[in-house]
Design an enzyme around this catalytic site. Structure first.
Site, mmCIF file in Angstrom:
data_model
loop_
_atom_site.group_PDB
_atom_site.id
_atom_site.type_symbol
_atom_site.label_atom_id
_atom_site.label_comp_id
_atom_site.label_asym_id
_atom_site.label_seq_id
_atom_site.Cartn_x
_atom_site.Cartn_y
_atom_site.Cartn_z
ATOM 1 N N ILE A 138 1.786 -1.386 -0.084
ATOM 2 C CA ILE A 138 0.131 -0.120 -0.166
ATOM 3 C C ILE A 138 0.629 1.214 0.296
ATOM 4 O O ILE A 138 1.978 0.718 0.292
ATOM 5 C CB ILE A 138 -1.366 -0.087 0.930
ATOM 6 C CG1 ILE A 138 -0.352 0.132 2.561
ATOM 7 C CG2 ILE A 138 -2.149 -1.334 0.709
ATOM 8 C CD1 ILE A 138 -1.077 0.010 3.501
ATOM 9 N N ASP A 139 0.234 2.713 0.141
ATOM 10 C CA ASP A 139 0.884 3.804 -1.086
ATOM 11 C C ASP A 139 2.211 4.452 1.110
ATOM 12 O O ASP A 139 1.963 3.310 1.861
ATOM 13 C CB ASP A 139 0.456 4.811 -0.973
ATOM 14 C CG ASP A 139 -0.265 3.762 -2.670
ATOM 15 O OD1 ASP A 139 0.035 3.556 -3.552
ATOM 16 O OD2 ASP A 139 -1.024 4.913 -2.456
ATOM 17 N N MET A 140 2.533 4.397 0.856
ATOM 18 C CA MET A 140 3.398 5.100 1.706
ATOM 19 C C MET A 140 2.723 5.899 3.086
ATOM 20 O O MET A 140 2.656 5.917 4.272
ATOM 21 C CB MET A 140 4.607 6.160 1.816
ATOM 22 C CG MET A 140 5.306 7.465 2.722
ATOM 23 S SD MET A 140 6.559 7.520 2.065
ATOM 24 C CE MET A 140 5.793 9.253 1.451
ATOM 25 N N ARG A 239 -7.787 6.430 -4.850
ATOM 26 C CA ARG A 239 -7.708 7.762 -5.304
ATOM 27 C C ARG A 239 -7.301 7.959 -6.414
ATOM 28 O O ARG A 239 -8.724 9.185 -6.998
ATOM 29 C CB ARG A 239 -6.235 7.789 -4.786
ATOM 30 C CG ARG A 239 -5.393 7.817 -3.377
ATOM 31 C CD ARG A 239 -3.819 7.667 -3.650
ATOM 32 N NE ARG A 239 -3.220 9.234 -3.474
ATOM 33 C CZ ARG A 239 -1.873 8.840 -3.686
ATOM 34 N NH1 ARG A 239 -1.073 7.636 -4.091
ATOM 35 N NH2 ARG A 239 -1.083 9.961 -3.579
#
Length: 304
Positions: A138-140, A239
């Site tokens: 998953i994104d930072m 997103r």
């Protein structure tokens, strides 16, 4: 050693050379390209380029990438919030700001560094020394559940479940605007942005099918608290999809355009809450619930 050679077209004309190359080669960061230029490794029409140079039509740009030296990834004693663990898999609640695996600019402080300390040599090796155990990410600045595999058999099994979309993945998010419908589905393909190569976008021509189901949990005056269920797992899917219907995620500094976030969130308000999978050995269905991070709970308390 990889060698690159480009002839500038009208599309790139008048761009700074560092930005031009970053757009042409999305695997290289602009900062890395700037270092190469400063070192005299980028040539335009046979001469070393300057960082401020703006490329011209039919310029010939050439450079060679230095041989990659794989850095040594060290275990680090970083606390982990463990949601589930056995001999085959471990599920952790990743905090905001933590990168999942080492990459350029992030060789320490990652989830992998922490897992290497916690698990020792007990991580799958299918994805190589830079991503031991990592089967998805998953994104930072996205928080929540990440499943990590401790052996190659478990890795192959979980990877297959991800491929056939049988893993349950439920996210919570706060988006800009007030959604009128109580629930909905975004079924639009996602691929690389046609001009900003480090972004993803709805891409009808070259994208891969992406499906996000959402439902309203609570409406506020200017925002909506939602749950999103992933049917597919494309990069930045939630997103991009929410931005595509006019409701980008609160705090998203990549996809929210000119909308200004009035809160100090350090990135998008997105949390991978529920993760469900079939155990790779027993076949038992296991589901974990990652508690919302404190910043998210506080935000829900102060929104009106």
């Amino acid at each position: 050693m990889d060698r690159f050679c480009f002839e500038i077209t009208e599309r790139e004309e008048d761009e700074r050379i560092d930005k031009c190359l970053a757009l042409l080669i999305d695997s290289l960061s602009r900062s890395f390209i700037q270092k190469m230029i400063d070192a005299g490794n980028v040539r335009v029409n046979g001469a070393a380029a300057k960082a401020s140079y703006k490329v011209k039509l039919e310029d010939l740009v050439e450079f060679e990438l230095p041989e990659a030296v794989e850095p040594e990834i060290e275990p680090e004693d970083i606390p982990l919030e463990i949601l589930y663990e056995d001999a085959d898999v471990i599920v952790v609640n990743k905090p905001k700001g933590m990168v999942v695996h080492p990459a350029a600019g992030h060789y320490s402080g990652t989830l992998v560094n922490a897992l290497m300390h916690h698990c020792g040599d007990g991580l799958s090796g299918i994805n190589g020394v830079m991503r031991p155990g990592i089967v998805h990410r998953i994104d930072m600045d996205t928080t929540g559940s990440v499943i990590v595999c401790k052996n190659d058999a478990a890795h192959s099994c979980i990877a297959e479940q991800l491929k056939d979309h049988s893993i349950t993945r439920r996210y919570e998010a706060v988006c800009y605007g007030v959604l009128k419908e109580d629930e909905g589905t975004v079924d639009r393909p996602i691929g690389r942005h046609p001009t900003e190569r480090k972004k993803m976008a709805v891409n009808e021509r070259n994208g891969k099918r992406a499906v996000t189901h959402y439902r309203v949990l609570k409406r506020f005056r200017e925002y909506t608290h939602i749950e999103c269920v992933l049917e597919t797992g494309r990069t930045h899917q939630i997103r991009v999809h929410m931005a595509s219907i006019g409701h980008p995620l609160l705090g998203d500094d990549v996809y929210a355009g000119s909308r200004k976030c009035p809160y100090h969130l350090n990135g998008q308000t997105l949390h991978a809450r529920i993760l469900g999978f079939q155990h790779p050995v027993t076949g038992e269905y296991i589901e974990v619930d990652a508690p919302l991070p404190e910043y998210f709970r506080h935000l829900l308390d102060i929104l009106v």
